[in-house]
Scaffold this active site. Structure first.
Site, short mmCIF file in Angstrom:
data_model
loop_
_atom_site.label_atom_id
_atom_site.label_comp_id
_atom_site.label_asym_id
_atom_site.label_seq_id
_atom_site.Cartn_x
_atom_site.Cartn_y
_atom_site.Cartn_z
N LYS A 43 11.95 -5.71 -3.64
CA LYS A 43 10.87 -6.29 -4.45
C LYS A 43 11.04 -5.99 -5.95
O LYS A 43 11.84 -5.14 -6.34
CB LYS A 43 9.52 -5.76 -3.93
CG LYS A 43 9.20 -6.21 -2.50
CD LYS A 43 7.79 -5.82 -2.10
CE LYS A 43 7.48 -6.28 -0.68
NZ LYS A 43 6.05 -6.03 -0.33
N TYR B 99 4.23 -15.94 2.05
CA TYR B 99 3.12 -15.07 2.46
C TYR B 99 1.91 -15.86 2.95
O TYR B 99 0.79 -15.34 2.95
CB TYR B 99 2.72 -14.17 1.28
CG TYR B 99 3.65 -12.99 1.07
CD1 TYR B 99 3.83 -12.03 2.06
CD2 TYR B 99 4.34 -12.81 -0.13
CE1 TYR B 99 4.67 -10.94 1.87
CE2 TYR B 99 5.18 -11.72 -0.33
CZ TYR B 99 5.33 -10.79 0.69
OH TYR B 99 6.16 -9.70 0.49
N PHE C 235 -5.99 -9.48 -1.16
CA PHE C 235 -4.88 -9.11 -2.04
C PHE C 235 -3.86 -10.22 -2.24
O PHE C 235 -2.85 -10.03 -2.91
CB PHE C 235 -4.19 -7.84 -1.53
CG PHE C 235 -3.64 -7.93 -0.12
CD1 PHE C 235 -2.42 -8.52 0.14
CD2 PHE C 235 -4.38 -7.40 0.95
CE1 PHE C 235 -1.91 -8.60 1.44
CE2 PHE C 235 -3.88 -7.48 2.25
CZ PHE C 235 -2.65 -8.08 2.49
N ARG D 64 12.36 -1.44 9.99
CA ARG D 64 10.98 -1.00 9.79
C ARG D 64 10.91 0.53 9.72
O ARG D 64 10.12 1.10 8.96
CB ARG D 64 10.07 -1.55 10.88
CG ARG D 64 9.96 -3.07 10.80
CD ARG D 64 8.99 -3.64 11.80
NE ARG D 64 7.62 -3.28 11.49
CZ ARG D 64 6.91 -3.79 10.49
NH1 ARG D 64 7.46 -4.68 9.68
NH2 ARG D 64 5.68 -3.43 10.29
N THR E 120 3.71 0.66 5.22
CA THR E 120 3.39 -0.27 4.11
C THR E 120 2.87 0.49 2.90
O THR E 120 3.30 0.25 1.77
CB THR E 120 2.33 -1.30 4.56
OG1 THR E 120 2.84 -1.99 5.70
CG2 THR E 120 2.02 -2.28 3.46
N ARG F 140 10.13 3.62 1.31
CA ARG F 140 8.85 3.56 0.60
C ARG F 140 8.38 4.95 0.17
O ARG F 140 7.78 5.09 -0.91
CB ARG F 140 7.82 2.85 1.47
CG ARG F 140 8.06 1.33 1.47
CD ARG F 140 7.36 0.66 2.59
NE ARG F 140 7.36 -0.80 2.50
CZ ARG F 140 7.05 -1.59 3.52
NH1 ARG F 140 6.71 -1.08 4.68
NH2 ARG F 140 7.06 -2.91 3.37
#
Ligand code: CMP
Length: 139
Positions: A10, A50, A58, A86, A92, A103
């Protein structure tokens, strides 16, 4: 079984020059990058990608964030690739992510969470097809 999954590095990660660091964590987990390209997503592309989240509060912020800079879209291949990806991504919300996950190590917030990964084999196929032509994937 050998699977393919879809990954996005991202804008928060590309901005901080973490494309290689994130990719290394994916590779170290046993995933192979069989397709990769750096793109600037359009608003339409991000909204389409998305679409399942379009009723979420959001959604608009998410789309704005995803077009705020370049992303790297990738196809990852390996044994149980969907679940493995994952696992290496972590939760998340980076606050809930396990130690050593992408993350936990790199994400800034639940929105700027450095990576996306498909949540199922079925969605992996849809997401791969959304960004890649078959001839762009070389296993
Ligand atoms: P991703 O796997 O790309 O799929 C949807 C994204 O929405 C998710 O990662 C998060 O980065 C982002 N997002 C932003 N806010 C939230 C939220 N409150 N709950 C879940 N996802 C969120």
């Amino acid at each position: 079984a050998t699977e393919r999954t879809f990954s996005i590095i991202k804008p928060d990660a590309t901005r901080r020059n973490l494309t290689g660091a994130v990719t290394k964590m994916l590779e170290d987990a046993g995933l192979r990058v069989v397709a990769s390209k750096r793109i600037q997503m359009t608003k339409e592309q991000a909204e389409g990608f998305y679409a399942v989240h379009k009723e979420r509060p959001f959604f608009n912020d998410l789309v704005s964030f995803m077009i705020s800079g370049p992303v790297v879209v990738q196809v990852l291949e390996g044994e149980n690739a969907v679940a493995k990806n994952r696992e290496v991504m972590g939760a998340t919300n980076p606050a809930n992510a396990d130690e050593g996950t992408i993350r936990k190590v790199h994400a800034e917030s639940i929105e700027a969470n450095s990576v996306h990964g498909s949540d199922s084999l079925e969605n992996a196929k849809i997401e791969i097809d959304y960004f890649f032509k078959p001839e762009e994937i070389v296993g």
